[in-house]
Design a protein around this motif. Structure first.
Motif, PDB file in Angstrom:
ATOM      1  N   ILE A   1       0.819  -1.220   0.000  1.00 32.66           N
ATOM      2  CA  ILE A   1       0.000   0.000   0.000  1.00 32.66           C
ATOM      3  C   ILE A   1       0.859   1.279   0.000  1.00 32.66           C
ATOM      4  CG2 ILE A   1      -1.863   1.348   1.131  1.00 32.66           C
ATOM      5  CD1 ILE A   1      -2.901  -1.246   2.343  1.00 32.66           C
ATOM      6  N   ILE A   2       1.945   1.297   0.759  1.00 30.29           N
ATOM      7  CA  ILE A   2       2.692   2.539   1.028  1.00 30.29           C
ATOM      8  C   ILE A   2       3.624   2.959  -0.117  1.00 30.29           C
ATOM      9  CG2 ILE A   2       4.456   3.512   2.576  1.00 30.29           C
ATOM     10  CD1 ILE A   2       3.120   1.555   4.728  1.00 30.29           C
ATOM     11  N   SER A   3       4.272   1.984  -0.779  1.00 33.13           N
ATOM     12  CA  SER A   3       5.229   2.344  -1.835  1.00 33.13           C
ATOM     13  C   SER A   3       4.477   2.722  -3.103  1.00 33.13           C
ATOM     14  CB  SER A   3       6.159   1.167  -2.154  1.00 33.13           C
ATOM     15  OG  SER A   3       6.777   0.684  -0.998  1.00 33.13           O
TER      16      SER A   3
ATOM     17  N   GLN B   1       7.677  -8.962  -6.454  1.00 32.57           N
ATOM     18  CA  GLN B   1       6.635  -9.907  -6.867  1.00 32.57           C
ATOM     19  C   GLN B   1       6.386 -10.883  -5.733  1.00 32.57           C
ATOM     20  OE1 GLN B   1       5.092  -9.339  -9.492  1.00 32.57           O
ATOM     21  NE2 GLN B   1       6.379  -8.888 -11.240  1.00 32.57           N
ATOM     22  N   ILE B   2       5.138 -10.952  -5.298  1.00 32.63           N
ATOM     23  CA  ILE B   2       4.763 -11.971  -4.322  1.00 32.63           C
ATOM     24  C   ILE B   2       4.512 -13.236  -5.141  1.00 32.63           C
ATOM     25  CG2 ILE B   2       3.059 -12.624  -2.554  1.00 32.63           C
ATOM     26  CD1 ILE B   2       4.444 -10.050  -1.730  1.00 32.63           C
ATOM     27  N   VAL B   3       5.375 -14.247  -4.984  1.00 35.65           N
ATOM     28  CA  VAL B   3       5.261 -15.406  -5.880  1.00 35.65           C
ATOM     29  C   VAL B   3       4.453 -16.548  -5.248  1.00 35.65           C
ATOM     30  CG1 VAL B   3       7.300 -14.812  -7.229  1.00 35.65           C
ATOM     31  CG2 VAL B   3       7.577 -16.228  -5.218  1.00 35.65           C
TER      32      VAL B   3
ATOM     33  N   ALA C   1      12.113  -7.243  11.900  1.00 32.04           N
ATOM     34  CA  ALA C   1      11.768  -6.568  10.639  1.00 32.04           C
ATOM     35  C   ALA C   1      10.283  -6.222  10.605  1.00 32.04           C
ATOM     36  CB  ALA C   1      12.117  -7.466   9.458  1.00 32.04           C
ATOM     37  N   GLY C   2       9.947  -5.180   9.868  1.00 29.84           N
ATOM     38  CA  GLY C   2       8.547  -4.808   9.685  1.00 29.84           C
ATOM     39  C   GLY C   2       7.862  -5.735   8.717  1.00 29.84           C
ATOM     40  N   GLY C   3       6.547  -5.847   8.820  1.00 32.52           N
ATOM     41  CA  GLY C   3       5.805  -6.752   7.944  1.00 32.52           C
ATOM     42  C   GLY C   3       6.143  -8.182   8.301  1.00 32.52           C
TER      43      GLY C   3
ATOM     44  N   ALA D   1      22.068  -2.685   3.210  1.00 32.10           N
ATOM     45  CA  ALA D   1      21.055  -2.677   4.260  1.00 32.10           C
ATOM     46  C   ALA D   1      19.707  -2.513   3.559  1.00 32.10           C
ATOM     47  CB  ALA D   1      21.295  -1.505   5.202  1.00 32.10           C
ATOM     48  N   TYR D   2      18.720  -3.265   3.993  1.00 31.20           N
ATOM     49  CA  TYR D   2      17.388  -3.283   3.356  1.00 31.20           C
ATOM     50  C   TYR D   2      16.437  -2.633   4.362  1.00 31.20           C
ATOM     51  CZ  TYR D   2      13.710  -5.906   0.691  1.00 31.20           C
ATOM     52  OH  TYR D   2      12.645  -6.328  -0.082  1.00 31.20           O
ATOM     53  N   ILE D   3      15.993  -1.427   4.045  1.00 28.22           N
ATOM     54  CA  ILE D   3      15.270  -0.601   5.030  1.00 28.22           C
ATOM     55  C   ILE D   3      13.808  -0.433   4.625  1.00 28.22           C
ATOM     56  CG2 ILE D   3      15.147   1.691   6.089  1.00 28.22           C
ATOM     57  CD1 ILE D   3      18.133   1.985   5.703  1.00 28.22           C
ATOM     58  N   GLY D   4      12.887  -0.724   5.542  1.00 23.79           N
ATOM     59  CA  GLY D   4      11.465  -0.603   5.246  1.00 23.79           C
ATOM     60  C   GLY D   4      10.758   0.468   6.049  1.00 23.79           C
ATOM     61  N   SER D   5      10.526   0.195   7.334  1.00 18.65           N
ATOM     62  CA  SER D   5       9.633   1.034   8.151  1.00 18.65           C
ATOM     63  C   SER D   5      10.028   2.512   8.174  1.00 18.65           C
ATOM     64  CB  SER D   5       9.595   0.515   9.589  1.00 18.65           C
ATOM     65  OG  SER D   5       9.171  -0.823   9.592  1.00 18.65           O
ATOM     66  N   ALA D   6      11.318   2.798   8.122  1.00 16.66           N
ATOM     67  CA  ALA D   6      11.751   4.199   8.233  1.00 16.66           C
ATOM     68  C   ALA D   6      11.173   5.066   7.108  1.00 16.66           C
ATOM     69  CB  ALA D   6      13.274   4.277   8.229  1.00 16.66           C
TER      70      ALA D   6
HETATM   71  C1  LIG Z   1       3.992  -1.831   6.235  1.00 22.55           C
HETATM   72  C2  LIG Z   1       4.890  -2.823   5.604  1.00 22.55           C
HETATM   73  C3  LIG Z   1       4.536  -3.418   4.402  1.00 22.55           C
HETATM   74  C4  LIG Z   1       5.360  -4.375   3.804  1.00 22.55           C
HETATM   75  N1  LIG Z   1       5.009  -4.890   2.599  1.00 22.55           N
HETATM   76  C5  LIG Z   1       5.847  -5.752   1.964  1.00 22.55           C
HETATM   77  C6  LIG Z   1       5.518  -6.265   0.682  1.00 22.55           C
HETATM   78  O1  LIG Z   1       4.485  -5.952   0.089  1.00 22.55           O
HETATM   79  N2  LIG Z   1       6.404  -7.108   0.096  1.00 22.55           N
HETATM   80  C7  LIG Z   1       7.568  -7.486   0.724  1.00 22.55           C
HETATM   81  O2  LIG Z   1       8.340  -8.255   0.138  1.00 22.55           O
HETATM   82  N3  LIG Z   1       7.904  -7.012   1.924  1.00 22.55           N
HETATM   83  C8  LIG Z   1       7.072  -6.154   2.560  1.00 22.55           C
HETATM   84  N4  LIG Z   1       7.403  -5.652   3.793  1.00 22.55           N
HETATM   85  C9  LIG Z   1       8.685  -6.061   4.400  1.00 22.55           C
HETATM   86  C10 LIG Z   1       9.779  -5.098   3.979  1.00 22.55           C
HETATM   87  O3  LIG Z   1       9.989  -5.192   2.612  1.00 22.55           O
HETATM   88  C11 LIG Z   1      11.097  -5.308   4.749  1.00 22.55           C
HETATM   89  O4  LIG Z   1      11.477  -6.654   4.778  1.00 22.55           O
HETATM   90  C12 LIG Z   1      11.003  -4.807   6.159  1.00 22.55           C
HETATM   91  O5  LIG Z   1      10.265  -3.619   6.212  1.00 22.55           O
HETATM   92  C13 LIG Z   1      12.391  -4.531   6.714  1.00 22.55           C
HETATM   93  O6  LIG Z   1      12.361  -4.299   8.098  1.00 22.55           O
HETATM   94  P1  LIG Z   1      12.209  -2.826   8.722  1.00 22.55           P
HETATM   95  O7  LIG Z   1      10.818  -2.414   8.474  1.00 22.55           O
HETATM   96  O8  LIG Z   1      12.474  -3.074  10.167  1.00 22.55           O
HETATM   97  O9  LIG Z   1      13.208  -1.947   8.065  1.00 22.55           O
HETATM   98  C14 LIG Z   1       6.585  -4.729   4.425  1.00 22.55           C
HETATM   99  C15 LIG Z   1       6.942  -4.114   5.636  1.00 22.55           C
HETATM  100  C16 LIG Z   1       6.118  -3.171   6.216  1.00 22.55           C
HETATM  101  C17 LIG Z   1       6.551  -2.499   7.486  1.00 22.55           C
END
Ligand SMILES: Cc1cc2nc3c(=O)[nH]c(=O)nc-3n(C[C@H](O)[C@H](O)[C@H](O)COP(=O)(O)O)c2cc1C
Length: 326
Positions: free
Chosen positions: A21-23, A81-83, A154-156, A201-206
């Motif tokens: 949703i966010i990206s 891609q969600i496989v 990690a988030g998600g 580094a693979y960054i999501g939540s920030a």
């Molecule tokens: C709100 C949210 C949505 C996410 N959606 C996806 C997604 O659609 N596909 C995916 O591969 N990972 C998804 N992730 C996981 C992130 O790609 C990533 O692995 C994670 O955010 C990294 O940890 P961090 O949030 O602590 O930086 C999501 C994470 C969050 C927080």
């Protein structure tokens, strides 16, 4: 191993991870222009015709940027891609990625030889996300170019393993591309990921608390206000364990300390699973690293901050290690 030429323009060893949703294109374009790899899940573009429009927009805007800034060209972008078998759009989405020659794919929830082969035919590279070493081996055996170990915090959807353990075991046998994921939100942690042997580094939540992110203002503010203690690990919302903000679970009328386990046979990604509230929309995903996020700002400002922190951490580390290396 030296990084492939695709990453020659990176300002920092950072991949901005895909966020359901966010990206959106604005976020991805800002990330790439700021010098880190931007990415989005293809399923964020709905209906599929929108994926065509998004890929057009991202490709065009980055090309314009590169023509205007030959000394500071954009970083590449990636499509997630969600496989998993529940994703019935995969073939069409892959065809769209081929049409736009997407430079990099990030695959999650299953290792698929056919997907890796298809990307390789158009010259794309594929990183696959994994939560343990055996999934990592499977993905590389099937032809993935690199790995995204998703560590605890990690988030998600997140794993439960320490990044130390995960990186050490993966680096025993794999010397290809690795992007470490999990609770990384500041420059110090980017350097730490490299110290563990990761390329990125693979960054999501920030990124959720940035101006360009497609998220509610309240969600962005909850990321700013939240700390590691505010994160709850549960499988209830999608059938797979993940990390979520405690306040959003309370707001949905649930008790975060007494959540039932989910029924894995009802696994459902992106539309809410078997919980009463909708995962991702009402129940907000977040990793444990958000204590490092102190305000909502532009992506450019966040990347400037990451770079300053990374430089400072590098200098401090040299000073701290020097006495032991004489
Ligand atoms: C709100 C949210 C949505 C996410 N959606 C996806 C997604 O659609 N596909 C995916 O591969 N990972 C998804 N992730 C996981 C992130 O790609 C990533 O692995 C994670 O955010 C990294 O940890 P961090 O949030 O602590 O930086 C999501 C994470 C969050 C927080």
């Amino acid at each position: 191993m030296p990084l492939p030429p695709l990453f020659a323009n990176l300002r920092l060893p950072v991949i901005a991870s895909p966020l359901f949703i966010i990206s959106c294109p604005e976020l991805v374009i800002a990330q790439c222009k700021a010098g880190v790899v931007g990415s989005f899940p293809s399923l964020n573009a709905r209906p599929i015709s929108q994926l065509d429009e998004w890929l057009h927009q991202i490709t065009e805007e980055l090309a314009v940027h590169n023509r205007a800034n030959p000394d500071r060209p954009a970083a590449p972008f990636a499509v997630n891609q969600i496989v998993h078998k529940t994703n019935n759009r995969l073939d069409e989405d892959m065809a769209m990625c081929e049409k736009w020659q997407v430079p990099m794919l990030i695959t999650s929830l299953g290792a698929r030889e056919d997907v890796y082969n298809a990307a390789h035919r158009w010259g794309g590279i594929v990183l696959h996300d994994v939560i343990n070493n055996s999934f990592a081996r499977k993905a590389i055996e099937k032809g993935a170019d690199g790995l995204i170990p998703v560590a605890a915090g990690a988030g998600g959807h997140a794993g439960a393993l320490s990044p130390f353990a995960l990186m050490q075991e993966i680096r025993e046998w794999f010397d290809g591309l690795v992007a470490l994921s999990g609770a990384i939100a500041c420059g110090k942690s980017v350097l730490a990921a490299q110290a563990l042997g990761a390329d990125f580094a693979y960054i999501g939540s920030a990124w959720i608390a940035t101006e360009e992110a497609h998220a509610d203002a309240a969600y962005k503010q909850a990321i700013v206000d939240g700390r590691a203690d505010d994160i709850v690990y549960s499988s209830l919302f999608t059938g797979v364990h993940g990390n979520y903000l405690r306040s959003s679970i309370v707001n949905a009328g649930l008790d975060p300390d007494n959540l039932p386990e989910s029924d894995p046979s009802k696994m459902n990604f992106g539309s809410g699973g078997n919980a009463p509230a909708k995962a991702w929309k009402d129940i907000w995903g977040s990793g444990q690293g958000i204590g490092a996020v102190s305000k909502i700002e532009s992506v450019a400002a966040r990347v400037d901050r990451l770079e300053a922190e990374y430089r400072e951490a590098t200098a401090n580390l040299s000073a701290n290690t020097a006495p032991f290396l004489t």
